[in-house]
Design a protein around this motif. Structure first.
Motif, short mmCIF file in Angstrom:
data_model
loop_
_atom_site.label_atom_id
_atom_site.label_comp_id
_atom_site.label_asym_id
_atom_site.label_seq_id
_atom_site.Cartn_x
_atom_site.Cartn_y
_atom_site.Cartn_z
N UNK A 34 0.87 -1.18 0.00
CA UNK A 34 0.00 0.00 0.00
C UNK A 34 0.91 1.22 0.00
N UNK A 35 0.61 2.17 -0.88
CA UNK A 35 1.35 3.44 -0.93
C UNK A 35 0.41 4.53 -0.45
N UNK A 36 0.88 5.34 0.50
CA UNK A 36 0.10 6.43 1.07
C UNK A 36 0.69 7.77 0.67
N UNK A 37 -0.17 8.78 0.56
CA UNK A 37 0.31 10.14 0.30
C UNK A 37 -0.43 11.11 1.20
N UNK A 38 0.18 12.27 1.38
CA UNK A 38 -0.44 13.33 2.16
C UNK A 38 -1.03 14.35 1.19
N UNK A 39 -2.31 14.62 1.37
CA UNK A 39 -2.97 15.68 0.60
C UNK A 39 -2.93 16.93 1.47
N UNK A 43 -5.49 18.07 4.31
CA UNK A 43 -4.78 17.64 5.53
C UNK A 43 -5.10 16.20 5.88
N UNK A 44 -5.14 15.35 4.84
CA UNK A 44 -5.44 13.93 5.02
C UNK A 44 -4.30 13.05 4.51
N UNK A 45 -4.07 11.95 5.20
CA UNK A 45 -3.21 10.90 4.68
C UNK A 45 -4.15 9.91 4.01
N UNK A 46 -3.94 9.67 2.71
CA UNK A 46 -4.85 8.82 1.94
C UNK A 46 -4.07 7.71 1.25
N UNK A 47 -4.82 6.71 0.77
CA UNK A 47 -4.22 5.62 0.00
C UNK A 47 -4.00 6.12 -1.42
N UNK A 48 -2.77 6.00 -1.89
CA UNK A 48 -2.41 6.43 -3.24
C UNK A 48 -2.49 5.26 -4.22
#
Length: 143
Positions: A34-39, A43-48
């Motif tokens: 799973x790769x995560x990114x910060x939007x 101000x959310x950490x989401x699944x990329x």
């Protein structure tokens, strides 16, 4: 959108999707990584990106951008010297040299909050290029 966990140091929120995807990977083995990114705007950490069970390390490395930071969780399967099949979960903080300094700082300060929200991670890695998180490095850590 329901929020699962707030990271106090940066004010970022980890979405429920992050926790759900991790639990599916850990218990159901439906994801390899799973790769995560910060939007920053929301101000959310989401699944990329999510890698299917048939995907491996090469697909994970290809999904990490050369000029943007990301977090990744990788389910590493290996055979021990006793010929036993084992699985260890790695948390990777991807911070390439070409990324912006502001982004590197944001990801560095938010890392621990996401890490705490994902229970069952065995090893942490910090990588600025693919050689720092290669299969040989993971094998050495997982022994």
């Amino acid at each position: 959108m329901a929020m699962a966990f707030k990271m106090a140091t940066t004010g970022m929120w980890v979405t429920d999707e992050c926790k759900t995807s991790f639990m599916e990977m850990k218990w159901k083995k439906v994801h390899r990584f799973i790769v995560f990114k910060i939007d920053e705007a929301s101000r959310l950490v989401t699944v990329d990106k999510v890698g299917g069970p048939g995907e491996g390390y090469d697909e994970l490395a290809a999904s990490l951008p050369p000029d943007d930071c990301r977090y990744a969780i990788f389910d590493f399967d290996f055979v021990t010297t006793d010929n036993c099949m084992k699985s260890k979960i790695f948390f990777i903080a991807w911070s390439p040299s070409a990324s912006r300094i502001r982004e590197k700082m944001l990801y560095a300060t938010s890392k621990e909050g996401l890490r705490r929200a994902q229970e069952g991670i065995h090893y942490d890695m910090q990588a600025t290029d693919p050689t720092e998180m290669g299969m040989d490095v993971m094998k050495d850590r997982a022994k």
